[in-house]
Design an enzyme around this catalytic site. Structure first.
Site, mmCIF file in Angstrom:
data_model
loop_
_atom_site.group_PDB
_atom_site.id
_atom_site.type_symbol
_atom_site.label_atom_id
_atom_site.label_comp_id
_atom_site.label_asym_id
_atom_site.label_seq_id
_atom_site.Cartn_x
_atom_site.Cartn_y
_atom_site.Cartn_z
ATOM 1 N N HIS A 180 38.846 40.359 34.182
ATOM 2 C CA HIS A 180 39.087 38.913 33.904
ATOM 3 C C HIS A 180 37.533 38.258 34.439
ATOM 4 O O HIS A 180 37.107 38.660 35.418
ATOM 5 C CB HIS A 180 40.274 38.559 34.661
ATOM 6 C CG HIS A 180 40.399 37.156 34.353
ATOM 7 N ND1 HIS A 180 40.430 36.283 33.024
ATOM 8 C CD2 HIS A 180 41.030 36.098 35.290
ATOM 9 C CE1 HIS A 180 40.822 35.085 33.197
ATOM 10 N NE2 HIS A 180 41.122 34.834 34.559
ATOM 11 N N GLN A 183 38.974 37.795 45.433
ATOM 12 C CA GLN A 183 37.725 38.347 45.103
ATOM 13 C C GLN A 183 36.636 38.093 45.604
ATOM 14 O O GLN A 183 35.429 38.771 45.786
ATOM 15 C CB GLN A 183 37.430 38.304 43.288
ATOM 16 C CG GLN A 183 38.443 39.283 42.685
ATOM 17 C CD GLN A 183 38.071 39.236 41.191
ATOM 18 O OE1 GLN A 183 36.985 38.747 40.718
ATOM 19 N NE2 GLN A 183 39.074 39.846 40.457
ATOM 20 N N GLU A 232 68.002 33.967 24.662
ATOM 21 C CA GLU A 232 67.698 34.300 23.263
ATOM 22 C C GLU A 232 66.149 34.193 22.944
ATOM 23 O O GLU A 232 65.639 34.754 21.657
ATOM 24 C CB GLU A 232 68.263 33.575 22.340
ATOM 25 C CG GLU A 232 70.093 33.725 22.417
ATOM 26 C CD GLU A 232 70.802 33.164 21.349
ATOM 27 O OE1 GLU A 232 70.321 32.628 20.399
ATOM 28 O OE2 GLU A 232 72.379 33.022 21.506
ATOM 29 N N SER A 235 48.909 46.679 39.470
ATOM 30 C CA SER A 235 49.234 46.931 37.953
ATOM 31 C C SER A 235 48.132 47.578 37.094
ATOM 32 O O SER A 235 48.188 48.645 36.676
ATOM 33 C CB SER A 235 49.802 45.613 37.330
ATOM 34 O OG SER A 235 50.053 45.810 35.888
ATOM 35 N N SER A 246 46.431 48.638 53.370
ATOM 36 C CA SER A 246 47.015 48.447 52.046
ATOM 37 C C SER A 246 48.305 49.050 51.926
ATOM 38 O O SER A 246 48.439 50.527 52.362
ATOM 39 C CB SER A 246 45.988 48.480 51.139
ATOM 40 O OG SER A 246 46.729 48.498 49.671
ATOM 41 N N SER A 299 68.545 33.079 10.488
ATOM 42 C CA SER A 299 69.195 32.596 9.175
ATOM 43 C C SER A 299 68.261 31.556 8.791
ATOM 44 O O SER A 299 67.438 30.771 9.120
ATOM 45 C CB SER A 299 70.468 31.887 9.749
ATOM 46 O OG SER A 299 70.081 30.883 10.639
ATOM 47 N N ARG A 311 41.707 47.757 50.985
ATOM 48 C CA ARG A 311 41.740 47.073 52.467
ATOM 49 C C ARG A 311 42.435 47.943 53.239
ATOM 50 O O ARG A 311 43.457 48.638 53.008
ATOM 51 C CB ARG A 311 42.249 45.732 52.496
ATOM 52 C CG ARG A 311 43.697 45.484 52.015
ATOM 53 C CD ARG A 311 44.020 44.303 52.147
ATOM 54 N NE ARG A 311 45.521 43.739 51.752
ATOM 55 C CZ ARG A 311 46.516 44.276 52.440
ATOM 56 N NH1 ARG A 311 46.488 44.902 53.495
ATOM 57 N NH2 ARG A 311 47.825 44.004 51.702
#
Length: 330
Positions: free
Chosen positions: A108, A86, A231, A27, A51, A252, A48
Site C-alpha cells: 500500500h 510504518q 441480505e 494477514s 510479537s 425480482s 518486533r
C-alpha cells in the site's frame, strides 16, 4: 492504456540469489511469506521483539529475527506492518540498516505517497499489492491459482525495479491472475477513496441510516436488520460474481424497478458532490494529515466513534440474530 502482466512476463530467477525479509506476519505477511517460500525463494521474517506472531512464523518454518536484524540480512525488504506505525519503524529499524542496491517493497502506498517515509536515492522502491485479503492470497496459491495484483515503481535505482516487482508478484502468485501496472499515487488515492466513500464509510452509513429509518417508523429492529444488513451479502456476492447485470438478473423485477427508480434518489448529485470533496481531501493530503495527527494524539476521535458504533442498536440486534445462524461461521 492498461498494462497487465502474467507469468510469462515475470522471471522468478531474478530473486533466487536474493534474501527477502517480510516485515510483519499478519494477514498479508503470512500469506506473502509462505507463498514466496513455496516458490523456492529465500525468505526470513522480521518482527518486533515480543510479537505474538513470532511463534506462529517459526512454526510455519521461517527463521524469525527482530526487524532491524532482518533488514540487515536482506536484499529485498517487504514492509507489511500497519500504515500508522510504518514511519516510526522505518526510522528506527529500517533506514539505519539499508544498503545501496536494496529494494523496499510495499503493498500500500500511503507512507511513500504522503512523504512519511523518504528512502535514500540508492535503493529501489516498488509496490506489489494483491487485491484480496491474505487468506485468499494463500488459498489461491495453494490451489495453483492466484489473485489479481497491482504493480508500481516509485524509484528505479537498479534499473530493474519493475522486473524485480514482477518477479515478486510471480512469487506470491499474482501473475497467474494478472498484475496491473499503476502508480503509488493512483493506488493510494483510489484505495483510500474506495474505503471511505463506498466500501467502508459509504456502506456502513447507508446500512445504519436504513436501519434507523425503519426502526424509527415503528418496525421491529430484527426485521430492519434482515432487510438492511443481513441480505446485503447476498446482493454483494452477485455483484462480485457478475457485476450489476448478474445481480439484476437474479433479483425480482419489483426489486429491480425499485433499484432503478429509487437508487438515484438516495445516491444523488449531492452525494456525488460530497464524494468529490472527499476525493479532494485525499488528493491534497488533508486526510493523511488528520490520520497522522489522530495517531499521535492516541486516537481520541477514532476510539470514541468506534465505541459509539459498537454500542449501536444494530450491533446488539445483529449479535442476537447471528446466534440463530451458526452456519455463518462454518
Amino acid at each position: 492504456m492498461i498494462h497487465v502482466y502474467y507469468d510469462k512476463d515475470a522471471n522468478l530467477g531474478l530473486l533466487e540469489e536474493k534474501m527477502i525479509a517480510v516485515l510483519g506476519y499478519g494477514s498479508q505477511g503470512h500469506a506473502q511469506a509462505q507463498n514466496l517460500k513455496d516458490s523456492g525463494l529465500n525468505v526470513i521474517v522480521g518482527l518486533r521483539k515480543g510479537s505474538s506472531s513470532w511463534k506462529k512464523a517459526e512454526s510455519d518454518g521461517f527463521r524469525v529475527f527482530k526487524t532491524s536484524e532482518a533488514v540487515k540480512r536482506a536484499d529485498i525488504i517487504q514492509v507489511l506492518i500497519p500504515d500508522e506505525v510504518q514511519s516510526r519503524v522505518y526510522k528506527e529499524d529500517i533506514e539505519p540498516y539499508l544498503e545501496e542496491g536494496n529494494a523496499l517493497v510495499f503493498s500500500h502506498g500511503f507512507n511513500i505517497h504522503f512523504g512519511q517515509i523518504v528512502p535514500p536515492d540508492n535503493v529501489d522502491i516498488f509496490m506489489v499489492a494483491p487485491k484480496s485479503p491474505g487468506h485468499l492470497v494463500r488459498r489461491m496459491y495453494l490451489e495453483g491459482k492466484g489473485v489479481p495484483g497491482l504493480l508500481a515503481v516509485e524509484q528505479d535505482y537498479s534499473g530493474k525495479a519493475k522486473e524485480l516487482g514482477l518477479a515478486y508478484a510471480k512469487g506470491i502468485g499474482c501473475t497467474k491472475a494478472g498484475v496491473i501496472e499503476t502508480t503509488f499515487k493512483e493506488e493510494t488515492e483510489t484505495d483510500l477513496f474506495g474505503e471511505q466513500a463506498v466500501l467502508c464509510g459509504g456502506v456502513t452509513s447507508l446500512v445504519k441510516a436504513g436501519f434507523e429509518v425503519l426502526v424509527e417508523a415503528g418496525y421491529q429492529p430484527e426485521i430492519a436488520y434482515f432487510e438492511c444488513l443481513n441480505e446485503l451479502k447476498l446482493i454483494v456476492d452477485l455483484m462480485f460474481e457478475g457485476g450489476l447485470t448478474k445481480m439484476r438478473h437474479s433479483i425480482s423485477d419489483t426489486a429491480q424497478y425499485g433499484d432503478l427508480m429509487v437508487g438515484p434518489r438516495i445516491v444523488n448529485d449531492n452525494v456525488k458532490d460530497e464524494m468529490r470533496s472527499v476525493l479532494k481531501e485525499i488528493q491534497s493530503g488533508e486526510f493523511a494529515k488528520k490520520w497522522i495527527l489522530e495517531n499521535k494524539a492516541n486516537r481520541p476521535v477514532f476510539n470514541a466513534l468506534t465505541s459509539k458504533d459498537e454500542n449501536h442498536l444494530i450491533e446488539k440486534v445483529g449479535k442476537k440474530l447471528r446466534d440463530m445462524m451458526p452456519w455463518i461461521n462454518e
